[in-house]
Design a protein around this motif. Structure first.
Motif, PDB file in Angstrom:
ATOM      1  N   TYR A 212       0.826  -1.206   0.000  1.00 42.46           N
ATOM      2  CA  TYR A 212       0.000   0.000   0.000  1.00 42.46           C
ATOM      3  C   TYR A 212       0.862   1.258   0.000  1.00 42.46           C
ATOM      4  CZ  TYR A 212      -4.326  -2.421   1.124  1.00 42.46           C
ATOM      5  OH  TYR A 212      -5.420  -3.209   1.086  1.00 42.46           O
ATOM      6  N   GLY A 213       1.864   1.266   0.871  1.00 46.07           N
ATOM      7  CA  GLY A 213       2.666   2.462   1.041  1.00 46.07           C
ATOM      8  C   GLY A 213       2.142   3.351   2.148  1.00 46.07           C
TER       9      GLY A 213
ATOM     10  N   THR B 208      -5.707  -8.803  -5.467  1.00 47.91           N
ATOM     11  CA  THR B 208      -4.843  -9.008  -6.628  1.00 47.91           C
ATOM     12  C   THR B 208      -3.418  -8.537  -6.345  1.00 47.91           C
ATOM     13  OG1 THR B 208      -5.471  -6.858  -7.487  1.00 47.91           O
ATOM     14  CG2 THR B 208      -6.730  -8.729  -8.272  1.00 47.91           C
ATOM     15  N   THR B 209      -3.141  -8.136  -5.097  1.00 49.36           N
ATOM     16  CA  THR B 209      -1.824  -7.644  -4.652  1.00 49.36           C
ATOM     17  C   THR B 209      -1.362  -6.405  -5.418  1.00 49.36           C
ATOM     18  OG1 THR B 209      -0.285  -8.881  -6.068  1.00 49.36           O
ATOM     19  CG2 THR B 209      -1.172 -10.066  -4.169  1.00 49.36           C
ATOM     20  N   VAL B 210      -2.302  -5.633  -5.978  1.00 47.99           N
ATOM     21  CA  VAL B 210      -1.906  -4.384  -6.637  1.00 47.99           C
ATOM     22  C   VAL B 210      -1.533  -3.348  -5.565  1.00 47.99           C
ATOM     23  CG1 VAL B 210      -2.725  -2.437  -8.022  1.00 47.99           C
ATOM     24  CG2 VAL B 210      -3.199  -4.758  -8.753  1.00 47.99           C
ATOM     25  N   GLY B 211      -2.476  -3.065  -4.642  1.00 49.65           N
ATOM     26  CA  GLY B 211      -2.159  -2.215  -3.505  1.00 49.65           C
ATOM     27  C   GLY B 211      -1.800  -0.791  -3.825  1.00 49.65           C
ATOM     28  N   TYR B 212      -2.740   0.001  -4.375  1.00 50.85           N
ATOM     29  CA  TYR B 212      -2.455   1.412  -4.637  1.00 50.85           C
ATOM     30  C   TYR B 212      -2.150   2.158  -3.357  1.00 50.85           C
ATOM     31  CZ  TYR B 212      -4.157   1.287  -9.424  1.00 50.85           C
ATOM     32  OH  TYR B 212      -4.310   1.028 -10.739  1.00 50.85           O
ATOM     33  N   GLY B 213      -2.980   1.948  -2.347  1.00 52.26           N
ATOM     34  CA  GLY B 213      -2.818   2.701  -1.120  1.00 52.26           C
ATOM     35  C   GLY B 213      -3.685   3.946  -1.095  1.00 52.26           C
TER      36      GLY B 213
ATOM     37  N   TYR C 212       1.764   1.578  -7.605  1.00 45.73           N
ATOM     38  CA  TYR C 212       2.382   2.641  -6.803  1.00 45.73           C
ATOM     39  C   TYR C 212       1.329   3.452  -6.069  1.00 45.73           C
ATOM     40  CZ  TYR C 212       6.978   2.184  -8.919  1.00 45.73           C
ATOM     41  OH  TYR C 212       8.196   1.729  -9.313  1.00 45.73           O
ATOM     42  N   GLY C 213       0.287   3.833  -6.804  1.00 51.63           N
ATOM     43  CA  GLY C 213      -0.710   4.713  -6.205  1.00 51.63           C
ATOM     44  C   GLY C 213      -0.425   6.169  -6.498  1.00 51.63           C
ATOM     45  N   ASP C 214       0.651   6.471  -7.274  1.00 50.86           N
ATOM     46  CA  ASP C 214       0.901   7.874  -7.623  1.00 50.86           C
ATOM     47  C   ASP C 214      -0.158   8.374  -8.599  1.00 50.86           C
ATOM     48  OD1 ASP C 214       1.894   6.176  -9.517  1.00 50.86           O
ATOM     49  OD2 ASP C 214       3.681   7.337  -9.984  1.00 50.86           O
ATOM     50  N   ILE C 215      -0.654   7.466  -9.442  1.00 52.85           N
ATOM     51  CA  ILE C 215      -1.796   7.769 -10.310  1.00 52.85           C
ATOM     52  C   ILE C 215      -2.860   6.735  -9.959  1.00 52.85           C
ATOM     53  CG2 ILE C 215      -2.566   8.123 -12.694  1.00 52.85           C
ATOM     54  CD1 ILE C 215       0.420   8.066 -13.504  1.00 52.85           C
TER      55      ILE C 215
END
Lengths: 285, 285, 285, 285
Positions: A212-213, B208-213, C212-215
């Motif tokens: 996630y971060g 899906t382990t993407v994890g944007y956060g 990343y979650g930056d976008i």
């Protein structure tokens, strides 16, 4: 597949002391290969999907304000249909209790209960989850043979590998607890590592490559440990995959080399073979 | 591979009542193994790539301001070439309709349409997506046999495993809907869990382990549920992998033990078999 | 492994017109199984690691301020040693040119060049990357047979599956370009989708489950498309895995069923077998 | 599994000069299949879990303020029980030293040491990690045969593939170091790429598909390189998976074709073999 159908026929034969209307209802509700059974399945699928979509949209506040009446109307229609279906399922069976307390029977019950409860109790939140459970009913539709075979193989592969997966999960849990404890000591609490449970939560996020971060190491030492966990998690994803893959391959090849030739003892025959591939002996099963 | 080439020859033989120039055009456009056909493929590849790069760069605002004229010029040249190619494809075939309404035929049409539409309509946005579709034309180049074989195996493995993958996707969908509903109740809306659809979106990001956060649980209970979803997602990635892997292995091993009985035509024999498994005929090779 | 050693011996026999000191140097530098060769490998490993650690630490500004002199000293000592080794490699070979222009020869050259260049040019940044390349020298150490076998199998599996992986990568590229274009139209530029290349970059982040979650998408429609990409990416990770897995299994099993019995034709023998497993015929190779 | 039990019996037989109470203690503590041994395992499991939960909750500051006394009490009870168990393990063995210096013996010691050390030293942080190590004791419970078999297969698969995995990890390390160096030059330090070690840390986050997003490229060139790393990481996850998968399949199929020649002792025969592949001896079973 044959065994499955036979069993279902045997099931019906035993129930010969049912009234004609009960048999008719059974054919519609429980039938998978009959015309009416298929039509019933498709209608059920549409109602389930509609009902789940309504539950989801109802939680979006501005949609709820706008279409509140529509949502409530659909909800009560769906509840009504599900209730009728539930009663028909019970009355058409000779031994309704074994259905009522089966897993799918409870799912069916919990699909209608929340609506009736909402008339008495006021806990909308808890009822909402119960209503989501309704989606489990979708598995009724998967009775169709070609999906069941897939589901059977999936289920068997997972069942065969459960011990290995348990060992694997305990090992991972051990690693995240110890590394979580380590990171709690290394990293300052400003970086989010405020307690061991939170650090373990971070370690799980990292080892499963979710990332996630929301919590991320800031010290060089912490980042080094994090790098190690990442590489480790990346490498060991191979383990559950390897376990399940080999099970799949196994199930497949076992289905292919079943029985022995009574003449020469050659074992390596496909199930469908009519002659021994080694001595030409004819099988008469 | 042989079958593929034979079919293509048969195709041409049937078209004997075509004029010489039509055959010549066919050789260039549809030919894969001829010299001119290969050259055509390479030129086509370059034009497609150039055209897609232009579509992409055009969307970068400062580049569009600077090189607007260049982009428009290239776009119209590409459209012109594609239009000529499209017309040649149609006129060189005896039954152009089956091409026009084939998947690749429609892709070819949609590769030139947006440019002409832009003269009449003003919806740049929608046209941009249509222009991106142009990249699908790249699959024309993959006609080359060695890639086609790879694509065939890929396609067959995915086709064979479609029922298992369907069951798997429905199971995952069920899990994310129920867990999404649960998280909506557990987590405060400040953490981003403002509605069930959003919570389900978060559950998909996590499983899906993407994890944007962008949405992340903040309560200890929510983080515990999240940890469970992550570990679950990490473990079950093995399932699609296992399905597809075993299909690949299967296709390979089946391709190795397939020869035909000269007596009854039964195809499914192991290489080591001495007798036909269907009629008992003795192989004397 | 046997073939590998034989080739290396043959190599040395052909070079009989080398002087004794050249043979001695060869034994140390190129020898893998000799005592001095092993010692040389270990020392080289330590120097390479030390040198790469220095390159990395030098880029940390506060460490560079503090230990600048130490870093420069180590750098020049390492460069000196590498230079001597490079010269020895060249002079001890009969045909040094084939070494100089081999991949490892160029790596060796680029390991020493940046230091000498830094005396003349002032582009520290570019030289830094060149110095990182030095780490490639680590593969010299992997000459040890047991690692080489592993590397050979890895390499062969990847080589055998290159066509399927190419098709797979092109398919993925097509998907990210089209979905990237779609998201550029759906999402507002405030969410980070400012151009198609950036949207494609986001699609790659999502489909590879990096996240990343930056976008991140903010509109419901965009989030729905994102969910689809995630589930798709999660499902198709099975494809490269399946490709490579089946190659590994293939390479293994091929190594096991090599040759035919000249007496009965039975094919399924291990390479090491001395007697036919079907008729007992003795192999006399 | 049989071998494992036999070994354990042999172990006990050799210890005939132990006193009765020592044998009784052994039966309880080391016994896996006895009734008392199983009860002991379950109680031990509960104590370990309780103890680890306390260590974790103690680190949550507000819980520690509230339940400090409870935590300390549980901690000392657990330490007391572990100490008694540790002493019993030592006195009931004939050769206690080999236990004390075994891996599990050290884990047992480190499970009780931190509590006693806390009376003398004041370094709570370091002691906390040591207390987390206690969770490793959970592996004692996995002595149960069905899990051990799973663990054995896991262990063997990982052991067999260690050379290939080493080559793979070194290759990945090389890639992240070189690409990290490259990104350090490309990206401005404002984006987080302040030094090569940090850039390498980012490259690891990216290639393992973790993707925190705490460091993310901002320049188009950097994003292009990042895209390449992501696609690369996504593709090569197939490699460890392929390695381990094929090992699993291998272990399984080997376990199916291993019987011994009564004449020469050669072990490596397929089940279908009629003659020993080493000495030609005819099997008559």
């Amino acid at each position: 597949m044959k065994k499955r159908i036979d069993k279902s026929l045997a099931f019906r034969e035993k129930e010969f002391n049912l009234r004609p209307w009960q048999l008719k209802v059974q054919e519609v509700i429980y039938g998978t290969y009959t015309k009416t059974g298929k039509a019933f399945d498709i209608i059920l699928l549409i109602i389930i999907l509609l009902s789940v979509v309504v539950v989801m949209l109802e939680s979006v506040s501005y949609l709820n304000l706008k279409y509140r009446l529509t949502f409530i109307t659909i909800e009560w229609i769906v509840t009504g249909l599900f209730t009728i279906e539930y009663i028909l399922r019970i009355v058409s069976l000779r031994k309704p209790l074994s259905y009522i307390f089966s897993f799918m029977g409870l799912v069916d019950l919990f699909s209608i209960l929340p609506s009736y409860l909402s008339l008495m109790v006021d806990g909308t939140a808890a009822l909402m989850i119960l209503r989501s459970i309704r989606f489990l009913r979708i598995f009724r539709i998967l009775r169709l043979s070609r999906y069941m075979l897939g589901a059977d193989i999936l289920g068997e592969a997972l069942k065969n590998s459960r011990h290995k997966i348990t060992v694997f999960l305990i090992s991972m849990l051990t690693i995240v607890i110890i590394l979580g404890g380590l990171m709690y000591v290394i990293e300052p609490s400003e970086a989010g590592f405020t307690s061991i449970p939170r650090s373990v939560y971070w370690a799980i996020i990292t080892i499963t490559t979710v990332g996630y971060g929301d919590i991320a190491p800031v010290t060089p030492l912490g980042q080094a440990v994090a790098s190690f966990i990442m590489l480790f998690g990346y490498a060991i994803i191979a383990v559950p995959t390897g376990i399940v893959s080999s099970e799949f391959t196994n199930i497949k090849s076992e289905g292919m080399k079943a029985f022995e030739c009574p003449n020469c003892g050659e074992k390596d025959h496909k199930k469908a073979a009519k002659f021994c591939r080694s001595c030409g002996y004819e099988f008469k099963d």
